[in-house]
Design a protein around this motif. Structure first.
Motif, PDB file in Angstrom:
ATOM      1  N   LEU A  60       3.022  14.108   2.716  1.00 28.06           N
ATOM      2  CA  LEU A  60       2.668  14.540   1.361  1.00 28.06           C
ATOM      3  C   LEU A  60       1.390  15.376   1.339  1.00 28.06           C
ATOM      4  O   LEU A  60       1.133  16.098   0.367  1.00 28.06           O
ATOM      5  CB  LEU A  60       2.489  13.319   0.444  1.00 28.06           C
ATOM      6  N   GLY A  61       0.571  15.246   2.385  1.00 33.24           N
ATOM      7  CA  GLY A  61      -0.696  15.965   2.408  1.00 33.24           C
ATOM      8  C   GLY A  61      -1.668  15.472   1.363  1.00 33.24           C
ATOM      9  O   GLY A  61      -2.515  16.230   0.871  1.00 33.24           O
ATOM     10  N   GLN A  62      -1.595  14.192   1.035  1.00 31.47           N
ATOM     11  CA  GLN A  62      -2.420  13.626  -0.026  1.00 31.47           C
ATOM     12  C   GLN A  62      -2.627  12.135   0.244  1.00 31.47           C
ATOM     13  O   GLN A  62      -1.816  11.484   0.913  1.00 31.47           O
ATOM     14  CB  GLN A  62      -1.735  13.823  -1.371  1.00 31.47           C
ATOM     15  N   ARG A  63      -3.717  11.583  -0.278  1.00 24.95           N
ATOM     16  CA  ARG A  63      -3.940  10.142  -0.169  1.00 24.95           C
ATOM     17  C   ARG A  63      -2.899   9.385  -0.992  1.00 24.95           C
ATOM     18  O   ARG A  63      -2.476   9.840  -2.053  1.00 24.95           O
ATOM     19  CB  ARG A  63      -5.334   9.769  -0.681  1.00 24.95           C
ATOM     20  N   VAL A  64      -2.509   8.218  -0.475  1.00 24.05           N
ATOM     21  CA  VAL A  64      -1.603   7.331  -1.211  1.00 24.05           C
ATOM     22  C   VAL A  64      -2.313   5.991  -1.328  1.00 24.05           C
ATOM     23  O   VAL A  64      -2.596   5.335  -0.324  1.00 24.05           O
ATOM     24  CB  VAL A  64      -0.243   7.171  -0.500  1.00 24.05           C
ATOM     25  N   VAL A  65      -2.617   5.596  -2.547  1.00 29.87           N
ATOM     26  CA  VAL A  65      -3.455   4.436  -2.825  1.00 29.87           C
ATOM     27  C   VAL A  65      -2.599   3.286  -3.332  1.00 29.87           C
ATOM     28  O   VAL A  65      -1.782   3.464  -4.241  1.00 29.87           O
ATOM     29  CB  VAL A  65      -4.537   4.774  -3.871  1.00 29.87           C
ATOM     30  N   VAL A  66      -2.786   2.098  -2.762  1.00 31.52           N
ATOM     31  CA  VAL A  66      -2.087   0.898  -3.214  1.00 31.52           C
ATOM     32  C   VAL A  66      -2.999   0.115  -4.148  1.00 31.52           C
ATOM     33  O   VAL A  66      -4.149  -0.182  -3.803  1.00 31.52           O
ATOM     34  CB  VAL A  66      -1.663   0.017  -2.025  1.00 31.52           C
ATOM     35  N   VAL A  67      -2.492  -0.208  -5.339  1.00 31.04           N
ATOM     36  CA  VAL A  67      -3.245  -0.945  -6.349  1.00 31.04           C
ATOM     37  C   VAL A  67      -2.480  -2.206  -6.707  1.00 31.04           C
ATOM     38  O   VAL A  67      -1.301  -2.142  -7.055  1.00 31.04           O
ATOM     39  CB  VAL A  67      -3.466  -0.084  -7.615  1.00 31.04           C
ATOM     40  N   ASN A  68      -3.137  -3.364  -6.617  1.00 28.90           N
ATOM     41  CA  ASN A  68      -2.501  -4.633  -6.972  1.00 28.90           C
ATOM     42  C   ASN A  68      -2.694  -4.922  -8.453  1.00 28.90           C
ATOM     43  O   ASN A  68      -3.822  -4.922  -8.954  1.00 28.90           O
ATOM     44  CB  ASN A  68      -3.087  -5.772  -6.148  1.00 28.90           C
ATOM     45  N   GLN A  69      -1.594  -5.155  -9.163  1.00 23.84           N
ATOM     46  CA  GLN A  69      -1.624  -5.495 -10.590  1.00 23.84           C
ATOM     47  C   GLN A  69      -0.683  -6.673 -10.841  1.00 23.84           C
ATOM     48  O   GLN A  69       0.391  -6.513 -11.423  1.00 23.84           O
ATOM     49  CB  GLN A  69      -1.221  -4.291 -11.444  1.00 23.84           C
ATOM     50  N   PRO A  70      -1.063  -7.883 -10.404  1.00 26.43           N
ATOM     51  CA  PRO A  70      -0.162  -9.030 -10.540  1.00 26.43           C
ATOM     52  C   PRO A  70      -0.096  -9.546 -11.975  1.00 26.43           C
ATOM     53  O   PRO A  70      -0.969  -9.263 -12.797  1.00 26.43           O
ATOM     54  CB  PRO A  70      -0.786 -10.074  -9.610  1.00 26.43           C
ATOM     55  N   GLY A  71       0.962 -10.324 -12.238  1.00 29.35           N
ATOM     56  CA  GLY A  71       1.095 -10.977 -13.536  1.00 29.35           C
ATOM     57  C   GLY A  71       2.501 -10.904 -14.071  1.00 29.35           C
ATOM     58  O   GLY A  71       3.231  -9.929 -13.836  1.00 29.35           O
ATOM     59  N   ALA A  72       2.908 -11.960 -14.786  1.00 26.50           N
ATOM     60  CA  ALA A  72       4.208 -12.031 -15.454  1.00 26.50           C
ATOM     61  C   ALA A  72       5.358 -11.713 -14.506  1.00 26.50           C
ATOM     62  O   ALA A  72       6.230 -10.900 -14.795  1.00 26.50           O
ATOM     63  CB  ALA A  72       4.237 -11.098 -16.666  1.00 26.50           C
ATOM     64  N   SER A  73       5.334 -12.373 -13.355  1.00 28.00           N
ATOM     65  CA  SER A  73       6.407 -12.222 -12.356  1.00 28.00           C
ATOM     66  C   SER A  73       6.640 -10.770 -11.952  1.00 28.00           C
ATOM     67  O   SER A  73       7.767 -10.337 -11.715  1.00 28.00           O
ATOM     68  CB  SER A  73       7.706 -12.832 -12.874  1.00 28.00           C
ATOM     69  N   GLY A  74       5.569 -10.013 -11.853  1.00 30.13           N
ATOM     70  CA  GLY A  74       5.660  -8.637 -11.405  1.00 30.13           C
ATOM     71  C   GLY A  74       5.957  -7.633 -12.495  1.00 30.13           C
ATOM     72  O   GLY A  74       5.917  -6.424 -12.250  1.00 30.13           O
TER      73      GLY A  74
END
Length: 341
Positions: A60-74
């Motif tokens: 992709l030539g770009q950063r790929v950022v993982v963000v955790n947002q848990p709650g309400a069974s996903g």
């Protein structure tokens, strides 16, 4: 038989022709891409998503950022991805069965067909015990659940999680079996709760429990699979064969649980075409994902498009009706286009 089927499916997926250059449709994001993991850090979705993110950055030539947002069974993190601008810069990660069943559970108004699906691995569920709980095999735990299950806590990643689905399938196949559901914000917290003795049993994905099984901090009782599953040897830990739950409960279903990333329908077609090419050329050849699957007793399944939908639909149909028959559904699956098997 299972692996031959998956290898054939994967080969067909990899062979699917995509001619982006001829269509002039290549997509190059001008900002970082976000993958929302709707569960706590450290669980199966988080593990998979971080490997996929790293593999996507070069093509992709770009950063790929993982963000955790848990709650309400996903459903909270998934909703955020669904409601984000449809520009290809925001993706959700998880188990396809969750996306397919949110509407039945009344958690989120979405369906499997609302998403562009890209899978990386298929996981199996496992029931594990704290070594101090007194359960040395599935048979002993099963008898306890049938006789005094309401007093036995079983940790899972929450309602609609893989572990919860396993328990509900077990209950449906074994009238009279009960359990006290102890919910957490992800597979990793559920695994930690079982290791610490907060609950005597845990139901989760094998990828989440693998390291603690190798360290003898958890006892693997049974996997939800047609056949026994072998956890590969690693370091000083020998290979560990975990029996199939069907040894005790022959009629218990064992559909594959596909994990990957997805974007909502409506994103520009060049985004979908570019990601399809990356899945065919990069993800399907990812040694990191192959090694991850091997070490955690998962199956490497780089599927996408219609084939991914067709494979995931099998578990969605089984699970949606499992929820309904168990009194967990808010609406009948047939009212949202999910016919009974």
């Amino acid at each position: 038989m299972l692996r031959r089927h998956l290898l054939a499916a994967t080969a067909a997926s990899i062979a699917a022709p995509v001619t982006l250059r001829a269509q002039g449709a290549a997509w190059r994001p001008d900002r970082p891409v976000t993958i929302i993991v709707p569960w706590a850090a450290g669980g199966s979705t988080d593990q998979m998503a971080r490997i996929v993110a790293a593999e996507l950055e070069a093509p992709l030539g770009q950063r790929v950022v993982v963000v955790n947002q848990p709650g309400a069974s996903g459903s909270i993190g998934t909703r955020n991805a669904l409601e984000a601008p449809k520009d290809g810069l925001t993706w959700a990660a998880g188990a396809a069965v969750d996306v397919g069943c949110y509407k039945v559970l009344g958690l989120l108004d979405t369906a499997l067909s609302d998403w562009n699906l890209f899978f990386a691995v298929a996981n199996v569920n496992v029931l594990v015990a704290n070594p101090q709980a007194g359960f040395r095999d599935f048979g002993a735990a099963f008898e306890a659940l049938k006789t005094r299950g309401q007093g036995i806590g079983v940790a899972t990643a929450g309602v609609s999680s893989a572990g919860h689905n396993m328990l509900e399938a077990l209950r449906a196949a074994s009238p009279g079996m009960q359990y006290r559901h102890a919910t957490y914000d992800g597979g990793n917290p559920a695994m930690i709760a079982t290791v610490s003795g907060e609950t005597p049993l845990g139901a989760m994905l094998l990828v989440e429990a693998a390291e603690m099984i190798r360290a003898r901090r958890l006892i693997p009782l049974a996997v939800q699979s047609d056949n026994p599953v072998t956890l590969a040897a690693q370091g000083s830990s020998p290979a560990i064969e975990i029996p199939s739950v069907r040894r005790w409960v022959p009629n218990m279903p064992a559909p594959l649980n596909y994990f990957g990333i997805w974007s909502p329908k409506g994103v520009p077609e060049p985004v979908v075409q570019t990601m399809t090419t990356i899945w065919r050329d990069t993800i399907a050849n990812s040694q990191r994902l192959k090694d991850y699957a091997t070490s955690r007793a998962a199956l490497f399944t780089p599927l996408y498009g219609q084939q991914a939908y067709d494979e995931a639909w099998k578990m969605v149909r089984q699970t949606a009706w499992l929820y309904f028959d168990g009194g967990k559904a808010r609406v009948s699956p047939d009212t949202v286009g999910i016919a009974r098997l």
